[in-house]
Motif scaffolding. Structure first.
Motif, PDB file in Angstrom:
ATOM      1  N   LEU A 279       0.857  -1.193   0.000  1.00 21.06           N
ATOM      2  CA  LEU A 279       0.000   0.000   0.000  1.00 21.06           C
ATOM      3  C   LEU A 279       0.888   1.236   0.000  1.00 21.06           C
ATOM      4  O   LEU A 279       1.907   1.273   0.706  1.00 21.06           O
ATOM      5  CB  LEU A 279      -0.924   0.001   1.217  1.00 21.06           C
ATOM      6  N   VAL A 280       0.502   2.231  -0.795  1.00 20.81           N
ATOM      7  CA  VAL A 280       1.194   3.523  -0.824  1.00 20.81           C
ATOM      8  C   VAL A 280       0.179   4.613  -0.537  1.00 20.81           C
ATOM      9  O   VAL A 280      -0.888   4.662  -1.150  1.00 20.81           O
ATOM     10  CB  VAL A 280       1.878   3.783  -2.178  1.00 20.81           C
ATOM     11  N   MET A 281       0.539   5.493   0.389  1.00 21.13           N
ATOM     12  CA  MET A 281      -0.344   6.577   0.800  1.00 21.13           C
ATOM     13  C   MET A 281       0.409   7.904   0.718  1.00 21.13           C
ATOM     14  O   MET A 281       1.580   7.984   1.086  1.00 21.13           O
ATOM     15  CB  MET A 281      -0.819   6.332   2.238  1.00 21.13           C
ATOM     16  N   THR A 282      -0.254   8.937   0.202  1.00 17.56           N
ATOM     17  CA  THR A 282       0.276  10.300   0.299  1.00 17.56           C
ATOM     18  C   THR A 282      -0.820  11.204   0.834  1.00 17.56           C
ATOM     19  O   THR A 282      -1.984  11.074   0.463  1.00 17.56           O
ATOM     20  CB  THR A 282       0.765  10.844  -1.059  1.00 17.56           C
ATOM     21  N   HIS A 283      -0.442  12.102   1.735  1.00 15.26           N
ATOM     22  CA  HIS A 283      -1.387  13.040   2.348  1.00 15.26           C
ATOM     23  C   HIS A 283      -2.603  12.319   2.939  1.00 15.26           C
ATOM     24  O   HIS A 283      -3.722  12.844   2.939  1.00 15.26           O
ATOM     25  CB  HIS A 283      -1.850  14.091   1.341  1.00 15.26           C
ATOM     26  N   GLY A 284      -2.378  11.100   3.426  1.00  9.63           N
ATOM     27  CA  GLY A 284      -3.450  10.340   4.046  1.00  9.63           C
ATOM     28  C   GLY A 284      -4.380   9.651   3.072  1.00  9.63           C
ATOM     29  O   GLY A 284      -5.329   8.979   3.481  1.00  9.63           O
TER      30      GLY A 284
END
Length: 410
Positions: free
Chosen positions: A374-379
């Motif tokens: 999983l990759v998350m940016t800014h939530g």
């Protein structure tokens, strides 16, 4: 308020601290709230929970040297410009999918600013965050950007790039591998010229990355106090000692002289120079680590090559933890964005990875796409493995419709 909780994973926070087993990360409106063992973080009943049991959560990797788009010298053909823009979007999307959450467009200059703005404003989604660097170079020098010679012409060039929206400057202190006419040991700028460039950039809060392989040009860059020395493929003990004493960041871009990279080089003079530099480059990084030199990550490569750079670091003697810190916290610090990203700490943007295998035991596992769960940016969950796709919102969303601001002053 949008509240999320990542539960059950081992947290590698990017600071170099011991991993936290069975940890919880609480995220509020895209910002990290609390991080710690499960029994120390209370998960609100209305939180969206991401179950990462048995996995590992770490900060997104940052690559400070990628040629996302050409160096500022785009032609006026609108069709070609559109294709360059689409290619840039594709590069940033592939980077994100590989676990690289922030990328420096090292020479994109003013034409790349609008893509950075579009990503930040939500018009272009599922891309790695982009930082736009503008290039100031000597006439006939290694890099291509605004040609400027002499202190005042150089200051004018920096001011022009700052006013166009660039937030970082790249220059060249030495020649390089690429052009047939040049020699790697040639200085591109005098120390006086580099000092003027760095002084002007510092006044505008713009970090400076100096392409420098070794010899006199590298020393000029250190004396001018550029924020980062990129490459250093021919760096010697004197150069390493100077960087360390000045407390600057060394961004070795070992991928530049990686054997797989060299095998794909078309020009024989470039290939020969890289092959000759290969052992010197790695010896320099090994010595830098032993000396306590601050090391950060850049590749001069493409999407996902940052994960190869991490393995190169380990091959040069860094521990996997040291390599991860170099690719997260240290690189954020070198780019002056540590207040926002680079570690999993309260108040930071929730830019992070969940991975299946323990990278502290097998750093090369980060090169395997299937391991990036999983990759998350800014939530926001941006991409996932098949196993975790339940956490990915497939719906398209964007900002309210309005006229997009465009930088017209180049």
């Amino acid at each position: 308020m949008n509240i999320q909780a990542i539960v059950g994973s081992t947290i590698i926070d990017g600071t170099g601290s011991e991993p936290v087993a069975n940890g919880t990360i609480l995220i509020r409106d895209g910002k990290i709230g609390e991080v710690g063992p499960a029994d120390s973080v209370i998960v609100p009943p209305d939180a969206s929970v991401i179950d990462a049991t048995g996995k590992y959560t770490m900060p997104g990797i940052i690559d400070s040297h990628v040629h996302v788009s050409p160096n500022q010298d785009l032609p006026t053909d609108i069709r070609l410009n559109l294709r360059v823009g689409f290619n840039a979007i594709n590069t940033l999307r592939q980077s994100l999918g590989a676990g690289v959450t922030t990328v420096v467009s090292i020479g994109g200059g003013p034409p790349a600013v609008e893509l950075t703005n579009a990503i930040n404003e939500g018009y272009v989604d599922r891309c790695a965050n982009q930082i736009t660097a503008g290039v100031v170079n000597a006439s006939g020098g290694h890099v291509r950007g605004i040609h400027a010679d002499g202190p005042w012409e150089i200051r004018k060039a920096v001011r022009k790039l700052a006013s166009a929206g660039c937030t970082m400057i790249k220059t060249a202190a030495t020649g390089g591998f690429q052009w047939e006419h040049e020699r790697v040991h040639w200085p591109d700028y005098t120390e006086e010229e580099l000092t003027a460039l760095v002084d002007e950039a510092r006044m505008r809060d713009m970090p400076v990355a100096a392409h420098a392989h070794g010899h006199e040009g590298l020393k000029y860059a250190v004396n001018a106090r550029t924020h980062m020395i990129h490459h250093g493929a021919l760096i010697d003990d004197e150069g390493l000692e100077a960087i360390t004493k000045a407390d600057l960041y060394f961004v070795p871009t070992l991928f530049t002289t990686n054997h797989d990279r060299i095998s794909k080089i078309e020009y024989p003079w470039t290939r020969q120079r890289m092959e000759e530099a290969y052992p010197i480059h790695r010896e320099g990084v090994s010595k830098a680590h032993k000396m306590g030199t601050k090391i950060a990550l850049g590749t001069d490569g493409g999407p996902g090559d940052a994960m190869i750079e991490l393995s190169e670091f380990v091959d040069c003697g860094l521990s996997p933890m040291d390599a991860i810190v170099a690719g997260t916290r240290n690189t954020a610090d070198a780019l002056s964005i540590l207040d926002r990203v680079g570690t999993l700490e309260s108040g930071k943007d929730a830019d992070l990875l969940i991975v299946g295998e323990n990278p502290l035991q097998k750093i090369k596992s980060l090169q395997v796409q299937e391991n990036i769960s999983l990759v998350m940016t800014h939530g926001k969950v941006q991409t996932t493995s098949e196993e975790m796709k339940t956490y990915l919102d497939p719906r398209l969303s964007g900002p309210p419709r309005r006229i997009v601001r465009v930088n017209t002053e180049m």
